[in-house]
Design a protein around this motif. Structure first.
Motif, short mmCIF file in Angstrom:
data_model
loop_
_atom_site.label_atom_id
_atom_site.label_comp_id
_atom_site.label_asym_id
_atom_site.label_seq_id
_atom_site.Cartn_x
_atom_site.Cartn_y
_atom_site.Cartn_z
N LEU A 14 2.69 1.09 2.14
CA LEU A 14 2.06 2.37 1.86
C LEU A 14 0.60 2.16 1.50
CD1 LEU A 14 3.37 5.47 0.86
CD2 LEU A 14 2.04 4.63 -1.03
N LEU A 15 -0.28 2.91 2.14
CA LEU A 15 -1.71 2.83 1.84
C LEU A 15 -2.18 4.01 1.01
CD1 LEU A 15 -3.10 1.73 5.33
CD2 LEU A 15 -2.57 0.29 3.36
N ARG A 16 -1.74 5.24 1.40
CA ARG A 16 -2.20 6.45 0.74
C ARG A 16 -1.15 7.53 0.92
NH1 ARG A 16 -5.25 10.98 1.76
NH2 ARG A 16 -5.23 10.70 4.01
N THR A 17 -0.97 8.38 -0.09
CA THR A 17 0.09 9.39 -0.05
C THR A 17 -0.37 10.77 0.37
OG1 THR A 17 -0.16 9.74 -2.41
CG2 THR A 17 1.61 8.28 -1.71
N GLY A 18 -1.61 10.96 0.74
CA GLY A 18 -2.04 12.27 1.25
C GLY A 18 -2.84 13.07 0.25
N ALA A 19 -3.10 14.32 0.61
CA ALA A 19 -4.00 15.16 -0.17
C ALA A 19 -3.29 16.19 -1.04
CB ALA A 19 -4.98 15.86 0.76
N LEU A 32 6.37 5.54 -5.32
CA LEU A 32 5.68 5.43 -4.04
C LEU A 32 4.18 5.45 -4.28
CD1 LEU A 32 7.81 7.76 -1.76
CD2 LEU A 32 7.93 5.29 -1.98
N VAL A 33 3.64 4.28 -4.53
CA VAL A 33 2.22 4.12 -4.78
C VAL A 33 1.67 3.11 -3.78
CG1 VAL A 33 2.40 4.71 -7.23
CG2 VAL A 33 2.68 2.34 -6.51
N ALA A 34 0.35 3.03 -3.70
CA ALA A 34 -0.29 2.09 -2.77
C ALA A 34 0.28 0.69 -2.97
CB ALA A 34 -1.79 2.10 -2.97
N GLY A 35 0.61 0.04 -1.86
CA GLY A 35 1.15 -1.32 -1.91
C GLY A 35 2.67 -1.40 -1.85
N THR A 36 3.35 -0.26 -1.95
CA THR A 36 4.81 -0.23 -1.91
C THR A 36 5.30 -0.50 -0.48
OG1 THR A 36 4.87 1.41 -3.68
CG2 THR A 36 6.87 1.17 -2.36
N GLU A 37 6.31 -1.37 -0.35
CA GLU A 37 6.92 -1.63 0.95
C GLU A 37 7.95 -0.55 1.26
OE1 GLU A 37 8.50 -5.51 1.62
OE2 GLU A 37 6.70 -6.48 0.87
N LEU A 38 7.91 -0.04 2.49
CA LEU A 38 8.83 1.00 2.94
C LEU A 38 9.55 0.51 4.19
CD1 LEU A 38 6.27 3.95 3.05
CD2 LEU A 38 7.73 3.36 1.13
N ARG A 39 10.83 0.77 4.28
CA ARG A 39 11.58 0.48 5.50
C ARG A 39 12.02 1.81 6.09
NH1 ARG A 39 17.26 -1.98 6.32
NH2 ARG A 39 17.15 -2.51 8.52
N GLY A 67 1.02 13.16 6.14
CA GLY A 67 -0.08 12.82 5.24
C GLY A 67 0.04 11.48 4.56
N ILE A 68 1.10 10.74 4.85
CA ILE A 68 1.31 9.43 4.22
C ILE A 68 0.84 8.35 5.19
CG2 ILE A 68 3.01 7.81 3.33
CD1 ILE A 68 4.73 10.22 2.58
N GLU A 69 -0.17 7.59 4.77
CA GLU A 69 -0.72 6.52 5.60
C GLU A 69 -0.05 5.21 5.26
OE1 GLU A 69 -4.95 6.28 5.80
OE2 GLU A 69 -5.14 8.46 5.72
N VAL A 70 0.34 4.48 6.31
CA VAL A 70 0.98 3.18 6.16
C VAL A 70 0.39 2.20 7.16
CG1 VAL A 70 3.17 4.14 5.33
CG2 VAL A 70 2.84 3.76 7.77
N GLU A 71 0.66 0.91 6.93
CA GLU A 71 0.33 -0.11 7.91
C GLU A 71 1.53 -1.02 8.07
OE1 GLU A 71 -3.02 -2.40 6.56
OE2 GLU A 71 -1.91 -3.34 4.94
N ALA A 72 1.65 -1.63 9.23
CA ALA A 72 2.78 -2.52 9.49
C ALA A 72 2.76 -3.69 8.52
CB ALA A 72 2.73 -3.01 10.93
N HIS A 73 3.92 -4.05 8.02
CA HIS A 73 4.05 -5.20 7.12
C HIS A 73 4.13 -6.46 7.95
CE1 HIS A 73 6.13 -8.00 4.38
NE2 HIS A 73 5.36 -7.41 3.49
N VAL A 74 3.34 -7.43 7.59
CA VAL A 74 3.32 -8.68 8.36
C VAL A 74 4.26 -9.70 7.76
CG1 VAL A 74 1.86 -10.54 9.19
CG2 VAL A 74 0.94 -8.24 8.93
#
Length: 74
Positions: A14-19, A32-39, A67-74
């Protein structure tokens, strides 16, 4: 990318939860805060997304998911 663009059975960070302030408070209370892993458990059109985070299964409606921004977990 946002949660609507994710693939089932993959893990993201999770990068950002929206506005929306109300959703930000609700998400924060669930951890659910920045840095949390989501599956991503389920991401099917016209259905809420099911995500697994912090040992909890969470349903997120599609409007909030956009509105929830994520990036792929490596």
């Amino acid at each position: 990318m946002n949660l609507l663009e994710t693939t089932e059975e993959k893990t993201y960070v999770l990068l950002r939860t929206g506005a929306d302030e109300h959703f930000i408070r609700r998400a924060g209370s669930m951890g659910l805060v920045a840095g949390t892993e989501l599956r991503i458990i389920r991401n099917q059109a016209k259905m809420p997304l099911l995500i697994f985070a912090r040992d909890t299964l969470i349903a997120v409606n599609r409007k909030d998911a956009a509105g929830i921004e994520v990036e792929a977990h490596v």
